[in-house]
Design a protein around this motif. Structure first.
Motif, PDB file in Angstrom:
ATOM      1  N   GLY A 181      -8.476  14.134   0.344  1.00 43.29           N
ATOM      2  CA  GLY A 181      -7.465  13.691   1.313  1.00 43.29           C
ATOM      3  C   GLY A 181      -7.964  12.539   2.158  1.00 43.29           C
ATOM      4  O   GLY A 181      -7.230  11.566   2.392  1.00 43.29           O
ATOM      5  N   TYR A 182      -9.205  12.626   2.613  1.00 44.04           N
ATOM      6  CA  TYR A 182      -9.732  11.527   3.426  1.00 44.04           C
ATOM      7  C   TYR A 182      -9.879  10.256   2.571  1.00 44.04           C
ATOM      8  O   TYR A 182      -9.536   9.158   3.017  1.00 44.04           O
ATOM      9  N   GLY A 183     -10.345  10.414   1.347  1.00 48.29           N
ATOM     10  CA  GLY A 183     -10.483   9.239   0.466  1.00 48.29           C
ATOM     11  C   GLY A 183      -9.142   8.562   0.232  1.00 48.29           C
ATOM     12  O   GLY A 183      -9.039   7.326   0.209  1.00 48.29           O
ATOM     13  N   ILE A 184      -8.110   9.375   0.076  1.00 53.71           N
ATOM     14  CA  ILE A 184      -6.754   8.842  -0.124  1.00 53.71           C
ATOM     15  C   ILE A 184      -6.277   8.145   1.154  1.00 53.71           C
ATOM     16  O   ILE A 184      -5.755   7.025   1.112  1.00 53.71           O
ATOM     17  N   ALA A 185      -6.463   8.805   2.295  1.00 51.50           N
ATOM     18  CA  ALA A 185      -6.029   8.231   3.576  1.00 51.50           C
ATOM     19  C   ALA A 185      -6.724   6.895   3.813  1.00 51.50           C
ATOM     20  O   ALA A 185      -6.106   5.911   4.240  1.00 51.50           O
ATOM     21  N   ARG A 186      -8.004   6.852   3.519  1.00 51.35           N
ATOM     22  CA  ARG A 186      -8.793   5.631   3.736  1.00 51.35           C
ATOM     23  C   ARG A 186      -8.257   4.495   2.861  1.00 51.35           C
ATOM     24  O   ARG A 186      -8.074   3.367   3.325  1.00 51.35           O
ATOM     25  N   ALA A 187      -7.972   4.805   1.592  1.00 51.81           N
ATOM     26  CA  ALA A 187      -7.472   3.764   0.686  1.00 51.81           C
ATOM     27  C   ALA A 187      -6.123   3.230   1.176  1.00 51.81           C
ATOM     28  O   ALA A 187      -5.896   2.009   1.202  1.00 51.81           O
ATOM     29  N   LEU A 188      -5.236   4.130   1.587  1.00 55.07           N
ATOM     30  CA  LEU A 188      -3.913   3.695   2.058  1.00 55.07           C
ATOM     31  C   LEU A 188      -4.046   2.874   3.337  1.00 55.07           C
ATOM     32  O   LEU A 188      -3.365   1.850   3.512  1.00 55.07           O
ATOM     33  N   ALA A 189      -4.935   3.307   4.226  1.00 57.66           N
ATOM     34  CA  ALA A 189      -5.119   2.592   5.494  1.00 57.66           C
ATOM     35  C   ALA A 189      -5.703   1.203   5.241  1.00 57.66           C
ATOM     36  O   ALA A 189      -5.260   0.219   5.854  1.00 57.66           O
ATOM     37  N   LEU A 190      -6.671   1.116   4.339  1.00 57.07           N
ATOM     38  CA  LEU A 190      -7.279  -0.191   4.057  1.00 57.07           C
ATOM     39  C   LEU A 190      -6.290  -1.127   3.353  1.00 57.07           C
ATOM     40  O   LEU A 190      -6.433  -2.352   3.413  1.00 57.07           O
ATOM     41  N   ALA A 191      -5.269  -0.548   2.706  1.00 59.66           N
ATOM     42  CA  ALA A 191      -4.219  -1.374   2.096  1.00 59.66           C
ATOM     43  C   ALA A 191      -3.161  -1.771   3.126  1.00 59.66           C
ATOM     44  O   ALA A 191      -2.189  -2.450   2.796  1.00 59.66           O
ATOM     45  N   GLY A 192      -3.327  -1.298   4.378  1.00 55.98           N
ATOM     46  CA  GLY A 192      -2.448  -1.774   5.442  1.00 55.98           C
ATOM     47  C   GLY A 192      -1.553  -0.737   6.082  1.00 55.98           C
ATOM     48  O   GLY A 192      -0.852  -1.041   7.051  1.00 55.98           O
ATOM     49  N   ALA A 193      -1.536   0.486   5.539  1.00 55.93           N
ATOM     50  CA  ALA A 193      -0.620   1.501   6.103  1.00 55.93           C
ATOM     51  C   ALA A 193      -1.157   2.058   7.415  1.00 55.93           C
ATOM     52  O   ALA A 193      -2.370   2.126   7.631  1.00 55.93           O
ATOM     53  N   ARG A 194      -0.214   2.477   8.290  1.00 50.74           N
ATOM     54  CA  ARG A 194      -0.580   3.276   9.458  1.00 50.74           C
ATOM     55  C   ARG A 194      -0.676   4.722   8.969  1.00 50.74           C
ATOM     56  O   ARG A 194       0.145   5.144   8.150  1.00 50.74           O
ATOM     57  N   LEU A 195      -1.678   5.429   9.477  1.00 56.04           N
ATOM     58  CA  LEU A 195      -1.952   6.741   8.915  1.00 56.04           C
ATOM     59  C   LEU A 195      -1.755   7.888   9.894  1.00 56.04           C
ATOM     60  O   LEU A 195      -2.196   7.800  11.034  1.00 56.04           O
ATOM     61  N   VAL A 196      -1.099   8.945   9.423  1.00 56.23           N
ATOM     62  CA  VAL A 196      -1.155  10.221  10.138  1.00 56.23           C
ATOM     63  C   VAL A 196      -1.991  11.154   9.276  1.00 56.23           C
ATOM     64  O   VAL A 196      -1.652  11.428   8.124  1.00 56.23           O
ATOM     65  N   ILE A 197      -3.103  11.592   9.855  1.00 66.00           N
ATOM     66  CA  ILE A 197      -3.988  12.532   9.165  1.00 66.00           C
ATOM     67  C   ILE A 197      -3.621  13.918   9.651  1.00 66.00           C
ATOM     68  O   ILE A 197      -3.820  14.248  10.823  1.00 66.00           O
ATOM     69  N   ALA A 198      -3.074  14.723   8.750  1.00 67.94           N
ATOM     70  CA  ALA A 198      -2.614  16.066   9.117  1.00 67.94           C
ATOM     71  C   ALA A 198      -3.599  17.084   8.553  1.00 67.94           C
ATOM     72  O   ALA A 198      -3.755  17.180   7.332  1.00 67.94           O
ATOM     73  N   ASP A 199      -4.236  17.821   9.441  1.00 69.07           N
ATOM     74  CA  ASP A 199      -5.264  18.745   8.947  1.00 69.07           C
ATOM     75  C   ASP A 199      -5.450  19.855   9.969  1.00 69.07           C
ATOM     76  O   ASP A 199      -5.164  19.683  11.148  1.00 69.07           O
TER      77      ASP A 199
END
Ligand SMILES: NC(=O)c1ccc[n+]([C@@H]2O[C@H](COP(=O)([O-])OP(=O)(O)OC[C@H]3O[C@@H](n4cnc5c(N)ncnc54)[C@H](O)[C@@H]3O)[C@@H](O)[C@H]2O)c1
Length: 260
Positions: A26-44
């Motif tokens: 999940g963190y690896g996915i969030a990081r990739a999306l964020a580095l591609a420009g998305a704003r992230l909500v990390i739900a955990d």
């Protein structure tokens, strides 16, 4: 980013919510999306790990917020999407990643254990999808839903895991059903089926060793386990504009495990 990468994969101006985004895949996915420009909500549910994840993303220049939630508690899910809407306006990309894979003997598993696995690995995804689709329809600019399933959904992967395989098979069916429902609204829904991935999430030190085909290095025809980044790259494709015409699919990221 150069222009072709930006066209296919750029996520500027998009908001992504990743469940179980504090650690592991999940963190690896969030990081990739964020580095591609998305704003992230990390739900955990792990507040400390979620805050660390958000701090790391912010350090990398990304916009991110943590939302602490136990996804097994269904009543907590709608408020999470309300919060995401308050933080960033909407949710354009939902990655249903949180899951757990406790092993239970086929003959011994209790109804409570079965229900807990299905609540987190199947029912909570459905409720998150309902909430996300409502926001996506309201925003009127389509959306992306990516469900993290497993190769175990189509081929038994380990012993004492049938309850999990059944939940993940449900995820695949849910993916196809929702893809059909919302294709006309520009919302794509796909599943990723990871094979054996070297994830770094928290592990129960007392858990018994995992036995079965996916734990057998002879079946890893590439000679290794997969990496978190190899799953994240598949998510990135499905999340971006380049993935707009791909829906209802189950993409195995398994190094050929299902062929072995
Ligand atoms: N690791 C693998 O080899 C593998 C293979 C196939 C599929 N998967 C699937 O990939 C997904 C991620 O797996 P992983 O190995 O990275 O898991 P992980 O255990 O390493 O991390 C899961 C994250 O989800 C969070 N989480 C767990 N239960 C939660 C709950 N009830 N509410 C909120 N957050 C919760 C944890 O705190 C953690 O941050 C799961 O859906 C899993 O079934 C993993």
């Amino acid at each position: 980013m150069n222009s072709i990468l930006d066209t296919f994969f750029g996520l500027q101006g998009r908001t992504a919510l990743v469940t179980g985004g504090a650690a592991g895949m999940g963190y690896g996915i969030a990081r990739a999306l964020a580095l591609a420009g998305a704003r992230l909500v990390i739900a955990d549910r792990d507040a400390q790990a979620a805050e660390i994840a958000v701090a790391k993303l912010r350090e990398a220049g990304c916009e991110a917020r943590a939302y602490i939630i136990d996804l097994s508690q269904e009543s907590e899910i709608a408020p999470m999407f309300d919060a995401a809407r308050r933080y960033f306006g909407t949710v354009d990309i939902l990655v249903n990643n949180a899951g757990s894979y406790p092993k239970y003997d086929f003959l011994q598993i209790t109804a409570e254990q079965w229900n807990a696995v299905h609540q987190l690995n199947l029912r909570s995804l459905f409720v998150c999808m309902q909430q996300a689709v409502k926001l996506m329809l309201e925003a009127g600019r389509g959306g992306r839903i990516i469900n993290i399933s497993s190769v175990a959904s189509v081929h038994p992967a380990t012993i004492a895991n049938a309850h999990y395989s059944a939940a993940k098979a449900g995820v695949n069916a849910l993916t196809r059903g929702a893809a059909l429902e919302f294709a006309g609204k520009g919302i794509t829904v796909n599943a990723i089926l990871p094979g054996p991935i070297a994830s770094d999430g928290p592990r129960d030190p007392d858990a018994p060793p995992v036995i079965g085909p996916a734990a057998n290095p002879q079946r890893w025809i590439t000679g290794r386990m997969g990496t978190i980044d190899e799953v994240a790259a598949a998510v990135l494709f499905l999340a971006g504009a380049g993935g707009a015409y791909t829906t209802g699919q189950a993409l195995a990221v398994d190094g050929g495990f299902l062929l072995s």
